[in-house]
Enzyme design. Structure first.
Site, PDB file in Angstrom:
ATOM      1  CB  CYS A 280       0.248   4.316   4.511  1.00 20.44           C
ATOM      2  SG  CYS A 280      -0.588   2.804   4.771  1.00 20.44           S
TER       3      CYS A 280
ATOM      4  CB  CYS B 277      -0.821  -0.050   1.098  1.00 27.55           C
ATOM      5  SG  CYS B 277      -0.265   0.195   2.579  1.00 27.55           S
TER       6      CYS B 277
END
Length: 141
Positions: free
Chosen positions: A49, A47
Protein backbone atom coordinates in the site's frame (compact mmCIF):
# COMPACT_ATOMS: atom_id res chain seq x y z
CA UNK A 1 16.02 -4.26 8.79
CA UNK A 2 15.76 -4.31 5.02
CA UNK A 3 18.83 -4.28 2.76
CA UNK A 4 19.72 -0.73 1.63
CA UNK A 5 19.70 -1.69 -2.07
CA UNK A 6 16.12 -2.97 -1.71
CA UNK A 7 14.70 0.21 -0.19
CA UNK A 8 16.78 2.75 -2.13
CA UNK A 9 14.20 3.16 -4.93
CA UNK A 10 11.39 3.41 -2.36
CA UNK A 11 13.23 6.18 -0.53
CA UNK A 12 14.19 7.90 -3.79
CA UNK A 13 10.57 8.10 -4.89
CA UNK A 14 10.07 10.72 -2.17
CA UNK A 15 13.53 12.27 -1.88
CA UNK A 16 13.73 12.83 -5.64
CA UNK A 17 10.48 14.80 -5.28
CA UNK A 18 11.96 17.12 -2.63
CA UNK A 19 11.36 15.25 0.63
CA UNK A 20 14.09 15.52 3.25
CA UNK A 21 14.98 12.19 4.76
CA UNK A 22 15.29 12.13 8.54
CA UNK A 23 17.68 9.31 9.39
CA UNK A 24 18.35 9.68 13.13
CA UNK A 25 16.50 10.61 16.29
CA UNK A 26 18.56 13.82 16.37
CA UNK A 27 17.36 14.67 12.83
CA UNK A 28 13.75 14.20 13.95
CA UNK A 29 14.22 16.21 17.15
CA UNK A 30 15.87 19.05 15.24
CA UNK A 31 13.07 19.10 12.68
CA UNK A 32 10.27 18.95 15.24
CA UNK A 33 11.84 21.59 17.50
CA UNK A 34 12.12 24.00 14.58
CA UNK A 35 8.97 23.12 12.63
CA UNK A 36 7.23 26.29 11.51
CA UNK A 37 4.49 26.72 8.97
CA UNK A 38 3.10 23.54 7.49
CA UNK A 39 4.77 20.18 7.00
CA UNK A 40 3.84 16.84 5.56
CA UNK A 41 5.63 13.88 7.16
CA UNK A 42 5.46 10.53 5.40
CA UNK A 43 6.24 7.43 7.41
CA UNK A 44 7.33 5.32 4.48
CA UNK A 45 7.32 1.53 4.30
CA UNK A 46 8.07 -1.40 2.00
CA UNK A 47 4.49 -2.66 1.97
CA UNK A 48 2.32 -2.77 -1.11
CA UNK A 49 0.00 0.00 0.00
CA UNK A 50 2.99 2.33 0.40
CA UNK A 51 4.15 1.54 -3.11
CA UNK A 52 0.77 1.35 -4.77
CA UNK A 53 -1.13 4.21 -3.19
CA UNK A 54 0.63 6.10 -0.39
CA UNK A 55 3.74 7.40 -2.15
CA UNK A 56 1.98 7.94 -5.51
CA UNK A 57 -0.93 9.64 -3.72
CA UNK A 58 1.33 11.98 -1.77
CA UNK A 59 3.29 12.88 -4.90
CA UNK A 60 0.12 13.50 -6.91
CA UNK A 61 -1.28 15.65 -4.11
CA UNK A 62 1.73 17.91 -4.30
CA UNK A 63 1.81 18.06 -8.08
CA UNK A 64 -1.79 19.24 -8.27
CA UNK A 65 -2.08 21.37 -5.13
CA UNK A 66 -2.73 25.07 -5.24
CA UNK A 67 -1.72 25.27 -1.57
CA UNK A 68 1.29 23.17 -0.60
CA UNK A 69 3.03 22.42 2.69
CA UNK A 70 6.16 24.43 3.44
CA UNK A 71 8.19 21.37 4.42
CA UNK A 72 8.31 17.79 3.17
CA UNK A 73 10.01 15.14 5.31
CA UNK A 74 10.08 11.37 5.55
CA UNK A 75 11.24 8.56 7.80
CA UNK A 76 11.33 4.91 6.73
CA UNK A 77 9.78 2.31 9.04
CA UNK A 78 11.75 -0.92 9.24
CA UNK A 79 14.88 0.80 7.93
CA UNK A 80 15.62 3.99 9.85
CA UNK A 81 14.27 2.57 13.09
CA UNK A 82 15.71 5.20 15.43
CA UNK A 83 14.26 8.07 13.39
CA UNK A 84 10.91 6.31 12.93
CA UNK A 85 10.59 5.56 16.64
CA UNK A 86 11.36 9.17 17.54
CA UNK A 87 8.88 10.49 14.97
CA UNK A 88 6.22 8.19 16.39
CA UNK A 89 6.90 9.69 19.82
CA UNK A 90 5.93 13.07 18.37
CA UNK A 91 2.72 11.76 16.79
CA UNK A 92 0.06 11.14 19.46
CA UNK A 93 -1.51 8.30 17.50
CA UNK A 94 -0.93 4.52 17.45
CA UNK A 95 2.06 3.51 15.26
CA UNK A 96 1.04 3.14 11.64
CA UNK A 97 3.07 2.61 8.51
CA UNK A 98 2.71 3.84 6.00
CA UNK A 99 1.09 6.98 7.31
CA UNK A 100 1.00 10.69 6.62
CA UNK A 101 1.13 13.38 9.31
CA UNK A 102 0.44 17.02 8.63
CA UNK A 103 1.84 19.51 11.10
CA UNK A 104 1.19 23.19 11.44
CA UNK A 105 3.49 25.27 13.64
CA UNK A 106 4.66 22.26 15.62
CA UNK A 107 1.20 20.77 16.22
CA UNK A 108 -0.31 17.70 14.62
CA UNK A 109 -3.15 19.00 12.46
CA UNK A 110 -4.14 15.89 10.48
CA UNK A 111 -3.12 12.23 10.38
CA UNK A 112 -3.76 9.60 7.73
CA UNK A 113 -3.36 6.12 9.19
CA UNK A 114 -2.58 2.95 7.28
CA UNK A 115 -6.22 1.85 7.41
CA UNK A 116 -7.12 5.10 5.61
CA UNK A 117 -4.57 4.25 2.90
CA UNK A 118 -5.30 0.56 2.35
CA UNK A 119 -8.03 -0.04 -0.20
CA UNK A 120 -7.96 3.53 -1.50
CA UNK A 121 -6.50 4.62 -4.79
CA UNK A 122 -3.62 7.04 -5.14
CA UNK A 123 -6.09 9.48 -6.66
CA UNK A 124 -8.35 9.28 -3.61
CA UNK A 125 -5.40 9.90 -1.30
CA UNK A 126 -4.21 12.81 -3.45
CA UNK A 127 -7.68 14.36 -3.45
CA UNK A 128 -7.99 13.95 0.32
CA UNK A 129 -4.57 15.51 0.95
CA UNK A 130 -5.35 18.34 -1.45
CA UNK A 131 -8.40 19.25 0.63
CA UNK A 132 -6.29 19.15 3.79
CA UNK A 133 -3.64 21.38 2.16
CA UNK A 134 -6.34 23.85 1.14
CA UNK A 135 -7.46 24.03 4.75
CA UNK A 136 -4.05 24.10 6.45
CA UNK A 137 -1.72 25.66 3.92
CA UNK A 138 -3.76 28.52 2.49
CA UNK A 139 -2.29 31.98 3.13
CA UNK A 140 -5.03 32.89 5.62
CA UNK A 141 -5.05 29.51 7.40
Amino acid sequence: MYPPHLVAPMKAQLTDAGFTELLTAADVDNFMENQKGTAVIVINSVCGCAAGTCRPGVLASLANAENKPDQLVTVFAGVDTEATQRMREHIPMPPSSPSIALYKNGELAHFVERHHIEGRSAEMIAQHLGMVYDELCAAEA
